[in-house]
Design an enzyme around this catalytic site. Structure first.
Site, PDB file in Angstrom:
ATOM      1  N   LYS A  26      -6.767   2.072  -2.622  1.00 41.64           N
ATOM      2  CA  LYS A  26      -6.429   1.277  -1.427  1.00 41.64           C
ATOM      3  C   LYS A  26      -6.452   2.139  -0.166  1.00 41.64           C
ATOM      4  O   LYS A  26      -6.999   1.744   0.880  1.00 41.64           O
ATOM      5  CB  LYS A  26      -5.053   0.641  -1.611  1.00 41.64           C
ATOM      6  CG  LYS A  26      -4.445   0.028  -0.360  1.00 41.64           C
ATOM      7  CD  LYS A  26      -5.255  -1.129   0.185  1.00 41.64           C
ATOM      8  CE  LYS A  26      -4.710  -1.570   1.539  1.00 41.64           C
ATOM      9  NZ  LYS A  26      -5.513  -2.622   2.144  1.00 41.64           N
TER      10      LYS A  26
ATOM     11  N   LYS B 217      -0.447   4.665   8.461  1.00 42.28           N
ATOM     12  CA  LYS B 217       0.190   5.101   7.203  1.00 42.28           C
ATOM     13  C   LYS B 217      -0.860   5.247   6.102  1.00 42.28           C
ATOM     14  O   LYS B 217      -0.888   6.244   5.375  1.00 42.28           O
ATOM     15  CB  LYS B 217       1.256   4.070   6.782  1.00 42.28           C
ATOM     16  CG  LYS B 217       1.788   4.276   5.386  1.00 42.28           C
ATOM     17  CD  LYS B 217       2.199   3.003   4.651  1.00 42.28           C
ATOM     18  CE  LYS B 217       1.281   1.858   4.726  1.00 42.28           C
ATOM     19  NZ  LYS B 217       1.500   0.771   3.793  1.00 42.28           N
TER      20      LYS B 217
ATOM     21  N   SER C   9       0.869  -1.185   0.000  1.00 44.49           N
ATOM     22  CA  SER C   9       0.000   0.000   0.000  1.00 44.49           C
ATOM     23  C   SER C   9       0.900   1.228   0.000  1.00 44.49           C
ATOM     24  O   SER C   9       1.358   1.674   1.047  1.00 44.49           O
ATOM     25  CB  SER C   9      -0.900  -0.005   1.236  1.00 44.49           C
ATOM     26  OG  SER C   9      -1.570  -1.231   1.348  1.00 44.49           O
TER      27      SER C   9
HETATM   28  P1  NAD Z   1       5.312  -6.765   7.280  1.00 49.48           P
HETATM   29  O1  NAD Z   1       5.942  -5.703   8.104  1.00 49.48           O
HETATM   30  O2  NAD Z   1       4.751  -7.979   7.940  1.00 49.48           O
HETATM   31  O3  NAD Z   1       6.344  -7.275   6.151  1.00 49.48           O
HETATM   32  C1  NAD Z   1       7.204  -6.442   5.451  1.00 49.48           C
HETATM   33  C2  NAD Z   1       8.403  -7.287   5.028  1.00 49.48           C
HETATM   34  O4  NAD Z   1       9.248  -6.487   4.198  1.00 49.48           O
HETATM   35  C3  NAD Z   1       9.253  -7.774   6.210  1.00 49.48           C
HETATM   36  O5  NAD Z   1       9.436  -9.179   6.124  1.00 49.48           O
HETATM   37  C4  NAD Z   1      10.565  -7.019   6.039  1.00 49.48           C
HETATM   38  O6  NAD Z   1      11.704  -7.756   6.474  1.00 49.48           O
HETATM   39  C5  NAD Z   1      10.585  -6.820   4.531  1.00 49.48           C
HETATM   40  N1  NAD Z   1      11.460  -5.733   4.086  1.00 49.48           N
HETATM   41  C6  NAD Z   1      11.527  -4.467   4.531  1.00 49.48           C
HETATM   42  N2  NAD Z   1      12.443  -3.764   3.813  1.00 49.48           N
HETATM   43  C7  NAD Z   1      12.970  -4.627   2.918  1.00 49.48           C
HETATM   44  C8  NAD Z   1      13.957  -4.522   1.900  1.00 49.48           C
HETATM   45  N3  NAD Z   1      14.608  -3.375   1.671  1.00 49.48           N
HETATM   46  N4  NAD Z   1      14.254  -5.614   1.149  1.00 49.48           N
HETATM   47  C9  NAD Z   1      13.599  -6.773   1.376  1.00 49.48           C
HETATM   48  N5  NAD Z   1      12.650  -6.960   2.321  1.00 49.48           N
HETATM   49  C10 NAD Z   1      12.346  -5.889   3.085  1.00 49.48           C
HETATM   50  O7  NAD Z   1       4.188  -6.022   6.415  1.00 49.48           O
HETATM   51  P2  NAD Z   1       2.845  -6.662   5.802  1.00 49.48           P
HETATM   52  O8  NAD Z   1       1.790  -6.653   6.838  1.00 49.48           O
HETATM   53  O9  NAD Z   1       3.186  -7.891   5.065  1.00 49.48           O
HETATM   54  O10 NAD Z   1       2.467  -5.483   4.763  1.00 49.48           O
HETATM   55  C11 NAD Z   1       3.170  -5.259   3.538  1.00 49.48           C
HETATM   56  C12 NAD Z   1       2.400  -4.220   2.734  1.00 49.48           C
HETATM   57  O11 NAD Z   1       1.071  -4.695   2.490  1.00 49.48           O
HETATM   58  C13 NAD Z   1       2.234  -2.861   3.462  1.00 49.48           C
HETATM   59  O12 NAD Z   1       2.279  -1.841   2.529  1.00 49.48           O
HETATM   60  C14 NAD Z   1       0.838  -2.983   4.094  1.00 49.48           C
HETATM   61  O13 NAD Z   1       0.274  -1.701   4.339  1.00 49.48           O
HETATM   62  C15 NAD Z   1       0.111  -3.777   3.037  1.00 49.48           C
HETATM   63  N6  NAD Z   1      -1.037  -4.582   3.489  1.00 49.48           N
HETATM   64  C16 NAD Z   1      -0.984  -5.330   4.631  1.00 49.48           C
HETATM   65  C17 NAD Z   1      -2.089  -6.106   5.002  1.00 49.48           C
HETATM   66  C18 NAD Z   1      -2.087  -6.986   6.258  1.00 49.48           C
HETATM   67  O14 NAD Z   1      -3.157  -7.519   6.618  1.00 49.48           O
HETATM   68  N7  NAD Z   1      -0.956  -7.199   6.931  1.00 49.48           N
HETATM   69  C19 NAD Z   1      -3.240  -6.117   4.207  1.00 49.48           C
HETATM   70  C20 NAD Z   1      -3.255  -5.354   3.034  1.00 49.48           C
HETATM   71  C21 NAD Z   1      -2.143  -4.591   2.679  1.00 49.48           C
END
Ligand code: NAD
Length: 298
Positions: free
Chosen positions: A171, A240, A96
């Site tokens: 989104k 965010k 997102s």
């Molecule tokens: P999260 O924090 O669980 O996972 C993020 C991952 O990215 C981590 O494993 C981290 O190590 C990795 N990361 C960070 N910087 C990195 C880099 N430079 N290189 C490689 N890996 C890197 O986050 P999430 O909950 O999976 O969410 C991810 C995205 O999806 C966000 O934008 C969030 O807003 C969106 N989102 C989340 C959900 C949810 O239910 N969790 C639902 C819809 C959308």
């Protein structure tokens, strides 16, 4: 062989990468070696130890990173992927992200003949696991057409909403409504309780009536009334998202949106480290020391 590089294996990226790797040749990378090991252990995905060494044949990149800053860091600069992907590559950002950043990245990609699509998702970890995410897509028609086979593996609904950044805008607005639903339902439960109506009873009423939402149907029974608050979507990521939505409102009449935003932003310090987004309800004292209909049934 044409290979997809999937970057970001967190709460969402991990189950999404598993599904993708079962459908297409996929290499995976995350800063966490444990996250990489989990996905490669459970699927045919191959591990990338260091982004400095791209595997042979990578022509598509899927990003599932926390924020636009993370996306920009991975793509830009001399060691960024834009400089190292082959001409004609496709980048699909499924996190997102901010519409403004996405528009700039899409334009930068175009100068290198790289197609760029924003395809953020909704549905949380449950729908990521089942491959039924709601995906809202921004990008040029031909770029979106190229992305479609990848998105179909992950989504139950795919809507092309407009040009680059439009998916991210949709989104942010979806999450504004979703966060507002949690806040207003929390307030309804507090008022109900002041009339002697139990929270679980009020949720039952909402779900049989027109006040229901995905929050009342899923999040309240499963994460709030039980007090587990473990949906797998962080409060800070939700904050965010609604901050992105607020950034789109200049000059528009949005008193309700402003109130919800102020409440969630100002309430954040009350919640300690790493709260789940369902802890919006804790700002109202919900979910603590409560007997729920679920517990009574156990
Ligand atoms: P999260 O924090 O669980 O996972 C993020 C991952 O990215 C981590 O494993 C981290 O190590 C990795 N990361 C960070 N910087 C990195 C880099 N430079 N290189 C490689 N890996 C890197 O986050 P999430 O909950 O999976 O969410 C991810 C995205 O999806 C966000 O934008 C969030 O807003 C969106 N989102 C989340 C959900 C949810 O239910 N969790 C639902 C819809 C959308």
């Amino acid at each position: 062989m044409s290979t997809t590089l999937f970057i970001g294996l967190g709460n969402m990226g991990s189950p999404m990468a598993l599904l993708h790797a079962r459908a297409f040749p996929t290499a995976v990378f995350d800063l966490s070696a444990d996250a990489v090991a989990h996905v490669t252990g459970e699927s045919p995905a191959t591990a990338v130890a260091d982004l400095a060494e791209l595997p042979e044949g990578v022509d598509t990149v899927i990003l599932m990173l926390p924020t636009s800053r993370h996306v920009e860091r991975v793509l830009r600069g001399d060691d960024g992927l834009f400089a190292r992907l082959p001409e004609g590559a496709l980048v699909i950002d499924m996190g997102s992200s901010e519409p403004g950043s996405t528009r700039e990245l899409a334009a930068e990609g175009a100068t290198r003949s790289i197609d760029y699509v924003d395809a953020p998702v909704s549905g949380g970890v449950i729908k990521a696991v089942s491959g039924e995410l709601a995906i809202m897509v921004g990008g040029a028609d031909d770029a979106v057409a190229r992305a479609m086979s990848h998105l179909e593996v992950l989504g139950g609904s795919i809507v092309h909403v407009g040009p680059a950044g439009a998916g991210d805008a949709a989104k942010a607005l979806n999450n504004l409504v979703s966060a507002s639903n949690i806040a207003v339902a929390s307030e309804a439960l507090v008022v109900a309780e002041s009339f002697g109506i139990e929270p679980a009873t009020m949720i039952e009423v909402l779900n049989a009536a027109t006040g229901r939402s995905q929050s009342s149907e899923l999040k309240f029974p499963r994460y709030v009334l039980t007090g587990t608050f473990d949906s797998g979507f962080a409060y800070d990521l939700m904050l965010k998202d609604i901050t992105i939505a607020m950034g789109m409102t200049d000059g528009l009449d949005i008193p309700v949106t402003r109130t919800v935003f102020d409440r969630l932003r100002d309430g954040r310090p009350q919640l300690g480290d790493h709260p789940d987004h369902t802890e919006i309800a804790r700002l109202y004292g919900l979910g603590e020391n409560r007997t729920t209909s679920q517990e009574e049934n156990e």
